[in-house]
Design an enzyme around this catalytic site. Sequence first.
Site, PDB file in Angstrom:
ATOM      1  N   CYS A  50      -8.508   5.566   6.771  1.00  0.00           N
ATOM      2  CA  CYS A  50      -7.995   4.126   6.341  1.00  0.00           C
ATOM      3  C   CYS A  50      -8.872   3.067   6.622  1.00  0.00           C
ATOM      4  CB  CYS A  50      -6.726   3.850   7.174  1.00  0.00           C
ATOM      5  SG  CYS A  50      -5.556   5.154   6.392  1.00  0.00           S
TER       6      CYS A  50
HETATM    7  P1  NAD Z   1      -4.581  12.471   0.952  1.00  0.00           P
HETATM    8  O1  NAD Z   1      -6.042  12.376   0.295  1.00  0.00           O
HETATM    9  O2  NAD Z   1      -4.554  13.087   2.255  1.00  0.00           O
HETATM   10  O3  NAD Z   1      -3.617  12.897   0.119  1.00  0.00           O
HETATM   11  C1  NAD Z   1      -3.601  12.570  -1.386  1.00  0.00           C
HETATM   12  C2  NAD Z   1      -3.031  13.539  -2.394  1.00  0.00           C
HETATM   13  O4  NAD Z   1      -2.673  13.098  -3.645  1.00  0.00           O
HETATM   14  C3  NAD Z   1      -3.886  15.016  -2.341  1.00  0.00           C
HETATM   15  O5  NAD Z   1      -3.060  15.986  -1.942  1.00  0.00           O
HETATM   16  C4  NAD Z   1      -3.979  14.961  -3.825  1.00  0.00           C
HETATM   17  O6  NAD Z   1      -4.236  16.397  -4.187  1.00  0.00           O
HETATM   18  C5  NAD Z   1      -2.819  14.242  -4.235  1.00  0.00           C
HETATM   19  N1  NAD Z   1      -2.953  13.634  -5.777  1.00  0.00           N
HETATM   20  C6  NAD Z   1      -4.035  13.140  -6.203  1.00  0.00           C
HETATM   21  N2  NAD Z   1      -3.911  12.687  -7.680  1.00  0.00           N
HETATM   22  C7  NAD Z   1      -2.745  13.457  -7.905  1.00  0.00           C
HETATM   23  C8  NAD Z   1      -1.765  13.363  -9.078  1.00  0.00           C
HETATM   24  N3  NAD Z   1      -2.096  12.538 -10.221  1.00  0.00           N
HETATM   25  N4  NAD Z   1      -0.646  13.900  -9.146  1.00  0.00           N
HETATM   26  C9  NAD Z   1      -0.252  14.764  -7.819  1.00  0.00           C
HETATM   27  N5  NAD Z   1      -0.967  14.583  -6.627  1.00  0.00           N
HETATM   28  C10 NAD Z   1      -2.068  13.843  -6.725  1.00  0.00           C
HETATM   29  O7  NAD Z   1      -4.392  10.748   1.179  1.00  0.00           O
HETATM   30  P2  NAD Z   1      -3.710  10.255   2.542  1.00  0.00           P
HETATM   31  O8  NAD Z   1      -4.293   9.956   3.660  1.00  0.00           O
HETATM   32  O9  NAD Z   1      -2.206  10.780   2.324  1.00  0.00           O
HETATM   33  O10 NAD Z   1      -3.416   8.738   1.908  1.00  0.00           O
HETATM   34  C11 NAD Z   1      -2.699   8.287   0.538  1.00  0.00           C
HETATM   35  C12 NAD Z   1      -2.626   6.951   0.453  1.00  0.00           C
HETATM   36  O11 NAD Z   1      -1.860   6.402   1.720  1.00  0.00           O
HETATM   37  C13 NAD Z   1      -3.987   6.209   0.630  1.00  0.00           C
HETATM   38  O12 NAD Z   1      -3.802   4.876  -0.297  1.00  0.00           O
HETATM   39  C14 NAD Z   1      -3.840   5.764   1.828  1.00  0.00           C
HETATM   40  O13 NAD Z   1      -4.986   4.571   2.108  1.00  0.00           O
HETATM   41  C15 NAD Z   1      -2.795   5.464   2.438  1.00  0.00           C
HETATM   42  N6  NAD Z   1      -2.526   5.493   3.793  1.00  0.00           N
HETATM   43  C16 NAD Z   1      -2.969   6.667   4.364  1.00  0.00           C
HETATM   44  C17 NAD Z   1      -2.625   6.623   5.998  1.00  0.00           C
HETATM   45  C18 NAD Z   1      -3.243   7.608   6.697  1.00  0.00           C
HETATM   46  O14 NAD Z   1      -3.125   7.716   7.928  1.00  0.00           O
HETATM   47  N7  NAD Z   1      -3.781   8.732   6.306  1.00  0.00           N
HETATM   48  C19 NAD Z   1      -1.827   5.497   6.267  1.00  0.00           C
HETATM   49  C20 NAD Z   1      -1.393   4.573   5.616  1.00  0.00           C
HETATM   50  C21 NAD Z   1      -1.368   4.497   4.265  1.00  0.00           C
END
Ligand code: NAD
Length: 471
Positions: A287
């Site tokens: 992030c």
């Molecule tokens: P991640 O990369 O762990 O997970 C994303 C998932 O989405 C993956 O499993 C991927 O296969 C899936 N995906 C991608 N395209 C897809 C589609 N078309 N259909 C279905 N699945 C699909 O990401 P994350 O860490 O969970 O972060 C997700 C969002 O949340 C980001 O924008 C991030 O900035 C935000 N965020 C993350 C955190 C954190 O601590 N990780 C905290 C707050 C916000």
Amino acid sequence: MHNGSEQHMRISIIGTGYVGLVSGSCLADVGHTVTCVDIEQAKVDVINNATAPIYEDGLDELLSRNVGKRLTATMDLEAAVRESELTIIAVGTPFDGDQIDLSYIRAAAAQIGRALREKSDWHTIVVKSTVVPGTTEDVVLPILELESGKIAGVDFGVGMNPEFLREGDAVYDFMHPDRIVLGGIDVRSLSTLRDLYAPFEGVDVVETTPRTAEMIKYTSNSLLATMISFSNEIGNLCATAGNVDVKEVFDAVHLDRRLSPLLPDGSRIVPSFTTYLEAGCGFGGSCFPKDVKALIAYGKERAASMSILEAVIETNNKQPKKMLDLLFKHIPDITGKRIALLGVSFKPGSDDVRESPALPILDGLLHAGAHIQIHDPIVKSLPGMLETGGELTWHSDLTTAIRDVEAILVTARWEQYAKLPGMLQDESISPLVIDGRRMLDKTLLPNYAGIGISEPLSRTLADEDRLDRLE
Ligand code: NAD
């Protein structure tokens, strides 16, 4: 927190990463019916077997309680959308080198839009991914309208609901939010979002526009990243000042009543915010680095000065190298030498290695030809690693990881590493310990180096004379 009397909803969540899966499991646990969607079959299968594909405290228990009842996973996005009343987008939003990469968001929005074409009931689409201001209304909404042939606000609702969970404490944070930010394009979208969070009572809820909701998330992350780089800049200065330890400096700064308020009985509230005001080997994770960079790019597009955040990134990029500088200062040639690296993920309690400061440190050690003994309580390998000059062995046991090493680099603040001084007492030699998190008691380690400490100043004869006269 959970009042049990509210209307439960049928929800689909697109993306089952840290945010999507934790949100899905928690929303199912408070009573909603949730379908988690991912493009990776392996993740879907693991979730349907009630196991978590990632490490998060408490997640396995949530899955075993809810999978097959109120929680299922699938690759069939369109069916999941059709069979739900609200869809949360939680796909990744990486930084592409120039700006935020919205390709996953666009693809998900297009698929949701196509599913809506076949659906006559009202549906609400909520962006939970971190996206730059304007993305929900100017990117997601038009794609939904185009692909569905419907009109936002007339045929479906649109909202933005940023996520503030901290990896490592993600389940706790989702279940006990400090705030819930709801951005809606209209009253109906906001009202649906309110229903979604109805089980979470007594929490501050901010109702606003999607753009403001998007900006709130970036501002929160940028503030914390700024505090860390500020602390590191001060730490790097302390390292040059002579006889100054940044830890002593910040421990005293934290005592400012505006940072740790004094209660009438003389005790203090110590907010966790102060943990961002400590020097170390830099921030990482999925992030802070990408979000700060995306906000800088967003600002530049608008000719807004982003000089503070540019400096935040610049300082952070250099910070892991400070660990290597300290190592080479004490041991100029590490070729063939055993070095322990403790903590690979970007923070304790998480298995996430994305942008972890340990990675450039590891890379530097390998290129210098060291034999690295790695320990991490959760991470057991690094896929795709590495162009090596040296050797690398993984240890699940901390005692064996630090055995017969010339130096130990602490790169993540796992609690068990605080026991190092005691563990090292039993060793015949005292390895150099480089504390990248300033978590160890330096008085207990004869061979200690840490971020933000300068050597004692060598006294001149004139100083000695002056001190003698003062005594
Ligand atoms: P991640 O990369 O762990 O997970 C994303 C998932 O989405 C993956 O499993 C991927 O296969 C899936 N995906 C991608 N395209 C897809 C589609 N078309 N259909 C279905 N699945 C699909 O990401 P994350 O860490 O969970 O972060 C997700 C969002 O949340 C980001 O924008 C991030 O900035 C935000 N965020 C993350 C955190 C954190 O601590 N990780 C905290 C707050 C916000």
